[in-house]
Motif scaffolding. Structure first.
Motif, PDB file in Angstrom:
ATOM      1  N   HIS A  16       0.942  -1.118   0.049  1.00  0.00           N
ATOM      2  CA  HIS A  16       0.098  -0.091   0.025  1.00  0.00           C
ATOM      3  C   HIS A  16       0.802   1.097   0.005  1.00  0.00           C
ATOM      4  CE1 HIS A  16      -3.887   2.072   2.085  1.00  0.00           C
ATOM      5  NE2 HIS A  16      -3.223   2.925   1.147  1.00  0.00           N
ATOM      6  N   HIS A  18       1.293   4.904  -2.456  1.00  0.00           N
ATOM      7  CA  HIS A  18       0.755   5.682  -3.792  1.00  0.00           C
ATOM      8  C   HIS A  18       2.090   6.237  -4.167  1.00  0.00           C
ATOM      9  CE1 HIS A  18      -3.591   5.374  -2.568  1.00  0.00           C
ATOM     10  NE2 HIS A  18      -3.012   5.176  -1.355  1.00  0.00           N
ATOM     11  N   HIS A 196      -9.306   0.892  -1.204  1.00  0.00           N
ATOM     12  CA  HIS A 196      -9.529   1.483   0.140  1.00  0.00           C
ATOM     13  C   HIS A 196     -11.157   1.759   0.843  1.00  0.00           C
ATOM     14  CE1 HIS A 196      -5.764   3.146  -1.329  1.00  0.00           C
ATOM     15  NE2 HIS A 196      -5.603   3.885  -0.243  1.00  0.00           N
ATOM     16  N   HIS A 220      -6.412  -0.219   4.286  1.00  0.00           N
ATOM     17  CA  HIS A 220      -6.655   0.272   5.382  1.00  0.00           C
ATOM     18  C   HIS A 220      -7.587  -0.558   6.110  1.00  0.00           C
ATOM     19  CE1 HIS A 220      -4.782   3.991   5.097  1.00  0.00           C
ATOM     20  NE2 HIS A 220      -5.294   4.457   3.893  1.00  0.00           N
ATOM     21  N   ASP A 277       1.874   3.967   2.642  1.00  0.00           N
ATOM     22  CA  ASP A 277       0.811   4.830   2.088  1.00  0.00           C
ATOM     23  C   ASP A 277       1.186   5.863   1.191  1.00  0.00           C
ATOM     24  OD1 ASP A 277      -1.945   5.400   1.429  1.00  0.00           O
ATOM     25  OD2 ASP A 277      -2.434   6.185   3.408  1.00  0.00           O
TER      26      ASP A 277
HETATM   27 ZN    ZN Z   1      -3.668   4.833   0.499  1.00  0.00          ZN
END
Ligand code: ZN
Ligand code: ADE
Length: 337
Positions: A16, A18, A196, A220, A277
């Motif tokens: 996870h 981005h 998500h 998450h 993240d």
């Molecule tokens: Zn994320």
């Protein structure tokens, strides 16, 4: 026994991340100068000082603005290569990397430049760093399902360069079921599907991601604990949750890291993993997430560290042979540290 040493050296997968969230302020300024993009901040320090978020949306506003400096294939390559070098230093052996094509196509950047730039960085990471790196195309949930269908079709000439699709951006008010058709289309194409859910949104969004989108992982998912029946379902099915502790802290999902529910999730038998993240915005890459979370939650043990790394391989979309190889390497580090 040195727990931080084990956390840093154990091989792990990151599931996870981005890639636009790995864009450091220094690179934002360099690309802005190279591409002639004006920034509303006078310096790197001023930009970094603006990274004080009150919730997901306050972060997304600045994250999308930062991504505005990415125009050329080489820009996407440089961003991804910087992340992959940093990940290798944290003993990441496998990364499944999210990218947001709509953030770029909406500004007139061809989807080809986005995908090829990222793909070449993944190829080079495998060759030069020994890191396996794959791409997951994310749809922006604040936009329409038609827009998501359109970007998926635009990306299809490069179908071999991404392994799945995801769903990100503003969660509240944009439930998973809004994207039922585009996820059905992605599944038809043989793509993996993740979303998500349960970051800021309620447990019902996790349920509809499972039931309507038929996702293979929840990104998450920390709000699942509000529904004991959902926790039992997630545990029984070994449905992975890609948890991002420093993100949750910076976006105020939990007021303090000491209050994070990672230990609760593990003790409930969930396949939880630790991830960064948007590391450039949240103050830490993968090992920072591990070390700071274990420092804040003394109930987390050495066995939990092992389980989190093992879960990261189990939850990945890699082959059984790769998972077995990485797990054997994990066992060796665990026995020696
Ligand atoms: Zn994320
Ligand atoms: N896009 C980048 N980071 C995100 C997050 N934490 N939640 C939703 N969308 C995102």
């Amino acid at each position: 026994m040195d727990l931080p040493q084990l956390l840093r050296t154990m091989p792990k997968a990151e599931l996870h991340i981005h890639i636009e969230g790995s864009l450091e302020p220094e690179l934002i300024f360099r690309l802005a100068a190279r591409n002639g993009v004006a920034l509303p901040y006078p310096s790197v320090e001023a930009l970094r000082a603006a990274y004080a978020f009150s919730d997901l949306q306050s972060f997304l506003d600045i994250y999308y603005a930062g991504a505005g400096v990415l125009l050329k294939e080489a820009d996407f390559f440089e961003m991804a290569w910087a992340y992959l070098e940093r990940a290798a230093a944290d003993n990441v052996v496998h990364a499944e990397i999210f990218f947001d094509p709509q953030t770029h196509t909406e500004r007139g950047v061809p989807v080809e430049a986005v995908i090829l730039g990222l793909h070449h960085a993944c190829q080079r990471a495998h060759a030069e760093l020994g890191v396996s790196a794959k791409l997951i195309l994310c749809f922006l949930r604040h936009l329409s399902e038609e827009a998501a269908l359109e970007v998926l079709e635009q990306a299809l000439p490069w179908r071999e360069y991404f392994i799945g699709v995801g769903l990100d951006s503003s969660e509240r008010g944009h439930p998973p079921e809004k994207f039922a058709r585009v996820f059905a289309r992605a599944r038809e194409l043989g793509l993996h599907v993740v979303a998500h859910a349960g970051e800021e949104g309620p447990p019902a969004y996790i349920e509809s991601a499972l039931d309507v989108l038929k996702v293979e992982r929840i990104d998450h998912g920390v709000r699942c604990v509000e529904s004991p029946a959902l926790v039992a379902r997630l545990a029984a099915s070994r449905m992975p949750l890609t948890v991002c502790p420093l993100s949750n802290l910076k976006l105020r999902v939990f007021p303090k890291l000491e209050q994070h529910n990672l230990k609760v999730l593990l003790d409930a038998g969930l396949c939880a993993t630790v991830n960064s993240d948007d590391p450039a915005y949240f103050g830490g890459y993968l090992n920072d997430n591990f070390v700071q979370t274990f420092a804040a939650l003394p109930a987390l043990t050495r066995a939990d560290a092992y389980q989190l790394a093992k879960n990261s391989f189990e939850a990945s979309f890699a082959s059984a042979a790769e998972k077995a190889d990485w797990t054997a390497r994990l066992d060796a580090v665990y026995a020696a540290t």
